[in-house]
Design a protein around this motif. Sequence first.
Motif, PDB file in Angstrom:
ATOM      1  N   LEU A 121       0.085  22.437  52.989  1.00 55.31           N
ATOM      2  CA  LEU A 121       1.344  21.740  52.744  1.00 55.31           C
ATOM      3  C   LEU A 121       2.344  22.104  53.834  1.00 55.31           C
ATOM      4  CD1 LEU A 121       1.575  22.193  48.888  1.00 55.31           C
ATOM      5  CD2 LEU A 121       1.041  20.103  50.142  1.00 55.31           C
ATOM      6  N   CYS A 122       2.904  21.082  54.449  1.00 62.81           N
ATOM      7  CA  CYS A 122       3.769  21.296  55.611  1.00 62.81           C
ATOM      8  C   CYS A 122       5.057  20.499  55.482  1.00 62.81           C
ATOM      9  CB  CYS A 122       3.062  20.847  56.895  1.00 62.81           C
ATOM     10  SG  CYS A 122       1.357  21.427  57.065  1.00 62.81           S
ATOM     11  N   ARG A 123       6.144  21.097  55.938  1.00 61.59           N
ATOM     12  CA  ARG A 123       7.394  20.367  56.097  1.00 61.59           C
ATOM     13  C   ARG A 123       7.410  19.759  57.491  1.00 61.59           C
ATOM     14  NH1 ARG A 123       9.966  17.571  53.576  1.00 61.59           N
ATOM     15  NH2 ARG A 123      10.804  19.039  52.043  1.00 61.59           N
ATOM     16  N   ASP A 124       7.563  18.461  57.559  1.00 65.53           N
ATOM     17  CA  ASP A 124       7.639  17.751  58.834  1.00 65.53           C
ATOM     18  C   ASP A 124       9.089  17.358  59.105  1.00 65.53           C
ATOM     19  OD1 ASP A 124       6.496  16.537  61.128  1.00 65.53           O
ATOM     20  OD2 ASP A 124       6.530  14.585  60.149  1.00 65.53           O
ATOM     21  N   HIS A 125       9.560  17.625  60.305  1.00 62.60           N
ATOM     22  CA  HIS A 125      10.926  17.267  60.702  1.00 62.60           C
ATOM     23  C   HIS A 125      11.978  17.778  59.725  1.00 62.60           C
ATOM     24  CE1 HIS A 125       9.758  14.851  64.129  1.00 62.60           C
ATOM     25  NE2 HIS A 125       8.864  14.236  63.384  1.00 62.60           N
TER      26      HIS A 125
ATOM     27  N   GLN B 177      18.298  15.287  58.813  1.00 59.65           N
ATOM     28  CA  GLN B 177      16.966  14.685  58.680  1.00 59.65           C
ATOM     29  C   GLN B 177      16.775  14.072  57.292  1.00 59.65           C
ATOM     30  OE1 GLN B 177      14.836  14.231  61.017  1.00 59.65           O
ATOM     31  NE2 GLN B 177      14.915  15.856  62.535  1.00 59.65           N
ATOM     32  N   ASN B 178      17.823  14.120  56.481  1.00 58.09           N
ATOM     33  CA  ASN B 178      17.802  13.550  55.146  1.00 58.09           C
ATOM     34  C   ASN B 178      18.981  12.585  55.008  1.00 58.09           C
ATOM     35  OD1 ASN B 178      18.898  13.589  52.231  1.00 58.09           O
ATOM     36  ND2 ASN B 178      16.849  14.406  51.953  1.00 58.09           N
ATOM     37  N   PRO B 179      18.795  11.450  54.336  1.00 63.60           N
ATOM     38  CA  PRO B 179      19.906  10.496  54.178  1.00 63.60           C
ATOM     39  C   PRO B 179      21.163  11.101  53.565  1.00 63.60           C
ATOM     40  CG  PRO B 179      17.842   9.483  53.507  1.00 63.60           C
ATOM     41  CD  PRO B 179      17.538  10.934  53.763  1.00 63.60           C
ATOM     42  N   PHE B 180      21.008  12.112  52.704  1.00 65.85           N
ATOM     43  CA  PHE B 180      22.156  12.756  52.064  1.00 65.85           C
ATOM     44  C   PHE B 180      23.135  13.275  53.111  1.00 65.85           C
ATOM     45  CE2 PHE B 180      24.098  16.806  50.841  1.00 65.85           C
ATOM     46  CZ  PHE B 180      24.788  16.461  49.698  1.00 65.85           C
TER      47      PHE B 180
END
Length: 386
Positions: free
Chosen positions: A83-87, A92-95
């Motif tokens: 399991l990896c977090r990409d970018h 990097q999030n709309p919030f």
Amino acid sequence: MIKTRFTRIVQKRKTLLGVGPMSTNCIDAVIELSNDFEIPIMLIASRRQIDAEQFGRGYVNNWTTDLFCRYVYDRDPGGKVYLCRDHGGPWQNPFERDNDLGLKDAMKSAKESYRCDIEAGMEIIHIDPSVDIYKKPSMEEIVDRVLELYEFCWEIGSRMDIPIEFEIGTEEQSGSTSDAAEFEHMLKRINDYCRRYGMPTPLFVVVQNGTKVVETRNIGSFDVPLRIAGEIAPEIQIPMMAKICSDNDVLIKAHNTDYLSDDSLKWYPRLGIHAANVAPEFGVVETRSMIEVLKKNGLQRLADRFIEISYNSHKWEKWMTKNSSADEEEKAMIAGHYIYSMPEVIELKAQMQSELGHKNICLDEYLKNAVKAAVYRYLKDFRMVS
């Protein structure tokens, strides 16, 4: 250790695959392939796809980071999927974009997202602070942000006794190749900092290898048979970058590998590209397969309704060329995976299954197998399966 295992694999001239978790069917396809062939596959979740509750979750199944990780761990009996977090990173999030957060608050927000990643069980963390909604940051500014986020994640993992690996990448894919001098300076600065403060050096570094995805094709220089004026050819540039990475004990990761030809993909292990990410292609494969099976079985009305909802979402806009000739259906296929978790689409898919069930067709099984075939193509070209 992940780094030891991955290094042993790539030393055999294989390329590891990272798959975007575009849907539940895509995730299930990856878990099954990874366990059937007993090989590692990375699930690379962007913050738009999967994020913590406080950041609005993500468009994939409306899952929080914790729910996503638990789903995979519960269904991965062999522990083959990583399991990896990409970018990950600020804006990097709309919030963070929608609320016009300044740098300090955006970095704080990114850190909290990373904290949730590590607590949920993500094993490889991509640090990418190259996005800035106010200006184009210099390379030095980007590296400063990388180091701040890197140290934060390392401290969280150390405090919780959770071993994590890091991927660094400081820009979006441009379709051209990396500048060797700038790349080497960035990598050495990060490695020096890690060694000075007793942190692990990165597992992966993202290399610009001449790939760029638009619509449903790859327009970068990697898949072009002719040399491009003013640019070093990938077959010359990539070995040069591989030497720099080898000297700095880091593996090469290529992004935006979608839609490349088999001939091009087979060059990845030959050139020493150690890992590659593929994401939107698998979402398009699933949506195209859905529309095709509906049409073949006389369910044009349901297909048309899905196309209408997907097209009206406008989620296809970021992928289009300026003077695109794509029609409404083609745009709907590009946007399809973004809307699977909408209540209206969930209800529509239930209607699809009800109709297809009369012909002994399980829609999700059909779609999962279509994605599996697409993922298998990469595994075969990358020499991960024979």
